[in-house]
Design an enzyme around this catalytic site. Structure first.
Site, PDB file in Angstrom:
ATOM      1  N   ARG A  97       0.716   3.715  -3.292  1.00 33.87           N
ATOM      2  CA  ARG A  97       0.050   5.005  -3.056  1.00 33.87           C
ATOM      3  C   ARG A  97       1.061   6.126  -2.812  1.00 33.87           C
ATOM      4  NH1 ARG A  97      -5.673   3.548  -0.058  1.00 33.87           N
ATOM      5  NH2 ARG A  97      -5.593   1.321  -0.434  1.00 33.87           N
ATOM      6  N   ASP A 120      -5.154 -10.045  -8.172  1.00 33.29           N
ATOM      7  CA  ASP A 120      -5.482  -9.163  -9.301  1.00 33.29           C
ATOM      8  C   ASP A 120      -4.301  -8.471  -9.969  1.00 33.29           C
ATOM      9  OD1 ASP A 120      -5.122  -7.710  -6.933  1.00 33.29           O
ATOM     10  OD2 ASP A 120      -6.961  -6.522  -7.116  1.00 33.29           O
ATOM     11  N   GLU A 169       0.829  -1.211   0.000  1.00 29.02           N
ATOM     12  CA  GLU A 169       0.000   0.000   0.000  1.00 29.02           C
ATOM     13  C   GLU A 169       0.862   1.260   0.000  1.00 29.02           C
ATOM     14  OE1 GLU A 169      -3.023  -0.163  -0.590  1.00 29.02           O
ATOM     15  OE2 GLU A 169      -3.810  -2.068   0.163  1.00 29.02           O
ATOM     16  N   THR A 222      -0.788   0.577 -10.283  1.00 30.08           N
ATOM     17  CA  THR A 222      -2.116   0.053  -9.927  1.00 30.08           C
ATOM     18  C   THR A 222      -2.911   1.027  -9.051  1.00 30.08           C
ATOM     19  OG1 THR A 222      -3.289  -1.938  -9.193  1.00 30.08           O
ATOM     20  CG2 THR A 222      -1.392  -1.225  -7.867  1.00 30.08           C
ATOM     21  N   GLU A 246     -11.956   0.589 -10.327  1.00 32.29           N
ATOM     22  CA  GLU A 246     -11.592  -0.311 -11.429  1.00 32.29           C
ATOM     23  C   GLU A 246     -12.467  -0.170 -12.672  1.00 32.29           C
ATOM     24  OE1 GLU A 246     -11.815  -1.249  -8.217  1.00 32.29           O
ATOM     25  OE2 GLU A 246      -9.675  -1.560  -7.796  1.00 32.29           O
TER      26      GLU A 246
END
Ligand code: DMJ
Length: 651
Positions: free
Chosen positions: A286, A415, A282, A639, A550
Site C-alpha cells: 500500500r 492468493d 501491507e 496487488t 478483486e
C-alpha cells in the site's frame, strides 16, 4: 359477477339477482325501458321473485325481446373482459402486486440506480431479491457485446410481458410485433453514444471518489482509515494509509485539486520516523507501492524519496534465521518480529512484496532490496510441501519450511503468491523462467485439484483442498484470478488461460448478482449436489462485504483484452450496488455486514484504504476506452493496484 353472467335468461329485467350488486342499467325516468335492479347483496330474493315474474309477464313481446337482447349483449361483453378481470382478482388475492409497475426506477444518493431486473417481478418486493436459483444477468447490454440483445421478461402476475433494453420498457405487443427489431434499433439509437456512455460512467466513478474523499478529508484527514458512520477514523500504522493508497488513483482520475492537497500532506506531514509496528506486506503493497507508482506517474521526486525512506525502514524484517521475513517491523526502532502467537509468516505475504522491492532497487541503484526478496522466491521455489505447484498458507521464519502442509487455497494467505509469480516474470521482461514455470505449474495444479462446476448451473469455481478433502468454498479474494489469467494470456501464455479466465469471471459476477444487495459476500460455498436449487450459498458468518476490489479488477483486465461490453455493464451494476448500500450520506463508503439483507445491510463503519487505492481505480480503468491509460504492455499493477513499470529491455 359470475352469478350475473350465468343467470338464466328467465331471470329477466326487473328480476333480482341476489348475488349481484345493485346496478342501474337505465335511468329511472326512461319508463319505456326496463329498470334492472341487481340486488343489494344477500338476505333477500325469494319473496321478491313472484313480483318480478309478474312484471315480466306484463311486458309486451317487444319489451321482452329488448330485455333478452340486452342480456345477451351483457353476456358477451362480460366474456370479452373476463381474462383481464380474473387476472386483476388473481393479483388482488396475492396482495395486489399486479398494480405495481414492472420496473422500478430507484434513486440513491443522487446516483442513478439500474431498473430492478424484470425477472424479479413476482418475488417479494420488500426484499428486492435478485433471484434465488436462476442465474442473474442484470446488465443492460450495450454496444457490440456478446450480451447485446434484449432479454425477454417472464410474464408476471397476469400482467403483460415486457422487454427491457437499457432500462427502457417496451410493451408486450412490441415484442410480438414483426417490426420489433426495427423499433428496438430505434430505442438503441436514442440511447447515449458510446463516448457519452463512457463519460457518464467515468464521471460516476470520479463522483464516487470525491464523495469518499470528502468523508476522509472531513473526518479522518492524515489518519489511516475513515469510519464514515461515526464520522471518525481508525489507526492501523498511523501513516495516512488511505491518503497514500489513493494518490495514484487521484492522478489517474484527473482529480488535480485533491491530488495537490494530498501531496502537500505527504510533503509536510508524512514521517516514517515513528515508533510503530507495521505489517511488512501491507506497508509494502500500500505505502511503498503507492509511493513508487505515484512517482512513476508524476515524475515527482518527493514520492521516490519517501519510497526509499520507508523501503529502507522495512528491511529489518528480513533479519531472520531463514531469511524468510517476519510479518512485523518497527519502522522507528528498526526491529522486527513475528506475530506473538507463532514464528510463522503467511506465504502470500512473504511472496507478494517482490515487485515493489525489485523496483526500489532499480530506482535507487541499491541491490539489497531485490536481493532480499528474491532470496525468498529462491527458497519457496525449491521447497517441498507444494502440491502440483500449489503452496501451503504458512512458512516458518526459523526453519524456512512450509507449515500446515496439506491445505491449499487460492484465497486468503496464498492468493497473491500466484499473482506475483506471473507479474514478476512480466516486470522483469519475461526472462526469469523459474517464475514462469512455477506459475504455469500452479495453474495446472488449480485445474487438477481445485476447479469444479457448481449445480445446477455449472458455474466454474475454485474451491479449497484440505488433506485430500475438497471443499467448495471460495473467497471473494480468489476473484483476482480471472484478471491474472487474462493478463498471462495477453503476455503470450496459453489461450486456454483466457477461456478459464472468462468462465471464472462469470462466476465472480454471479457472486454479486445473486445477492439481494447485488454485492458479493466475503466467502461463498458452491452447491455440487445435482438436486441443488441454487449454485451459491452463503454462511451467516460470511455475509460481509469489505468494499474489496478483486472482481472489479478482473473485469478491468477482461474488458481491456476482449472489449466485450458485458464486462463494463457488470461493473456498472456493481458500482450502483456500492452506491446504494455502502455510501454514507455525510461522506465516505462503509463496509457492510450483510449482503443478503437489503433492508438492513448493517454498516461496519469502516472504509478500507483499498476502496480508494484499488476498487475505484479499477472501476475507472474498466470504463475507460483509452488503452494508453496504464498501458498493460508498459506497466504491471502490484496487488494493491499501484502501477509499476515493466523494465525496459537493454538487449
Ligand atoms: C488488498 O490489500 C490487496 O488487493 C491484497 O492483495 C488483498 N487484500 C486487499 C483487497 O482485498
Amino acid at each position: 359477477m359470475s352469478a350475473l353472467l350465468t343467470s338464466p335468461p328467465s331471470t329477466g329485467a326487473g328480476e333480482c339477482d341476489c348475488a349481484s350488486p345493485r346496478r342501474e342499467m337505465f335511468p329511472p325516468s326512461r319508463r319505456d325501458f326496463v329498470s334492472v335492479t341487481l340486488g343489494e347483496g344477500g338476505g333477500y330474493g325469494q319473496q321478491r321473485r313472484p313480483s318480478c315474474w309478474r312484471k315480466w309477464k306484463q311486458l309486451s313481446r317487444l319489451q321482452r325481446s329488448i330485455v333478452l337482447f340486452l342480456l345477451v349483449l351483457l353476456l358477451f361483453g362480460g366474456l370479452a373482459f373476463y381474462p383481464g378481470l380474473s387476472a386483476h382478482w388473481g393479483a388482488e388475492e396475492h396482495g395486489g402486486e399486479e398494480k405495481q409497475p414492472f420496473v422500478i426506477e430507484v434513486k440513491s444518493h443522487g446516483m442513478p440506480v439500474l431498473p430492478e431486473p424484470p425477472s424479479e417481478v413476482g418475488q417479494r418486493r420488500g426484499s428486492r431479491k435478485r433471484g434465488p436459483s436462476v442465474l442473474q444477468n442484470r446488465s443492460p447490454p450495450t454496444g457490440n457485446s456478446s450480451e447485446a440483445r434484449p432479454r425477454k421478461v417472464e410474464e408476471g402476475g397476469g400482467g403483460k410481458p415486457l422487454v427491457s433494453w437499457r432500462g427502457a420498457v417496451i410493451e408486450a405487443e412490441q415484442a410480438n410485433d414483426p417490426d420489433a427489431k426495427e423499433k428496438e434499433k430505434a430505442v438503441v439509437s436514442e440511447g447515449p453514444s458510446a463516448p457519452q456512455l463512457a463519460e457518464t460512467r467515468l464521471e460516476a466513478v470520479r463522483e464516487a471518489f470525491r464523495h469518499a474523499w470528502k468523508g476522509y478529508k472531513d473526518f479522518a484527514w492524515g489518519h489511516d482509515e475513515l469510519k464514515p458512520v461515526s464520522k471518525s477514523f481508525s489507526e492501523w500504522f498511523g501513516l495516512g494509509l488511505t491518503l497514500i493508497d489513493a494518490l495514484d488513483t487521484m492522478w489517474i482520475l484527473g482529480l488535480k485539486k485533491e491530488f495537490e492537497e494530498a501531496r502537500q500532506w505527504v510533503s509536510k506531514e508524512l514521517s516514517f520516523n515513528k515508533n510503530v509496528d507495521v505489517n511488512l506486506f501491507e506497508t509494502t503493497i500500500r505505502i511503498l507501492g503507492g509511493l513508487l507508482s505515484t512517482y512513476h506517474l508524476t515524475g515527482d521526486s518527493l514520492f521516490l524519496e519517501k519510497a526509499k525512506d520507508v523501503g529502507s525502514r522495512l528491511m529489518p524484517a528480513f533479519s531472520t534465521p531463514s531469511k524468510i521475513p517476519y510479518s512485523d517491523v518497527n519502522i522507528g526502532k528498526g526491529t522486527a518480529h513475528p506475530p506473538r502467537w507463532t514464528s510463522d509468516s503467511t506465504v502470500a505475504e512473504v511472496t507478494s512484496i517482490q515487485l515493489e522491492f525489485r523496483e526500489l532497487s532499480r530506482l535507487s541503484g541499491d541491490p539489497q532490496y531485490q536481493a532480499a526478496v528474491m532470496e525468498v522466491m529462491r527458497q519457496v521455489h525449491q521447497l517441498e510441501g507444494k502440491h502440483d505447484g500449489l503452496v501451503p498458507m504458512f512458512i516458518n521464519t526459523n526453519s524456512g519450511q512450509f507449515t500446515h502442509v496439506g491445505v491449499y487455497t487460492l484465497g486468503a494467505r496464498a492468493d497473491s503468491y500466484y499473482e506475483y509469480l506471473l507479474k514478476q516474470w512480466i516486470q522483469g521482461g519475461k526472462k526469469e523462467t523459474e517464475l514462469l514455470e512455477d506459475y504455469l505449474l500452479a495453474v495446472e495444479g488449480v485445474r487438477k485439484n481445485l476447479l469444479k462446476k457448481s449445480s445446477p448451473h455449472g458455474l466454474t469455481f475454485v474451491g479449497e483442498r484440505s488433506h485430500g478433502h475438497f471443499s467448495p468454498k471460495m473467497d471473494h479474494l480468489v476473484c483476482f484470478l480471472p484478471g491474472t489469467l487474462a493478463l498471462g494470456a495477453h503476455h503470450g501464455l496459453p489461450p486456454d488461460h483466457m477461456e478459464l479466465a472468462q468462465q471464472l469471471m462469470e462466476t465472480c459476477y454471479q457472486m454479486y448478482a445473486q445477492m439481494e444487495t447485488g454485492l458479493s459476500p466475503e466467502i461463498v460455498h458452491f452447491s455440487m449436489q445435482a438436486s441443488s436449487l441454487q449454485d451459491v450459498e452463503v454462511k451467516l458468518a460470511d455475509r460481509h462485504n469489505l468494499l474489496r476490489p478483486e472482481t472489479v479488477e478482473s473485469l478491468f483486465y477482461l474488458y481491456r483484452f476482449t472489449k466485450d461490453k458485458k464486462y463494463q455493464a457488470w461493473g456498472w451494476e456493481i458500482l450502483q450496488s456500492f452506491n446504494k448500500y455502502t455510501r454514507v450520506d455525510t461522506g465516505g463508503y462503509t463496509s457492510i455486514n450483510n449482503v443478503r439483507d437489503p433492508n438492513s445491510p448493517s454498516p461496519r463503519d469502516k472504509m478500507e484504504s483499498f476502496f480508494l487505492g484499488e476498487t475505484l481505480k479499477y472501476f475507472y480503468l474498466l470504463f475507460s476506452e483509452d488503452p494508453n491509460l496504464i498501458d498493460l504492455d508498459k506497466y504491471v499493477f502490484n496487488t494493491e493496484a499501484h502501477a509499476l513499470p515493466i523494465w525496459p529491455q537493454t538487449d
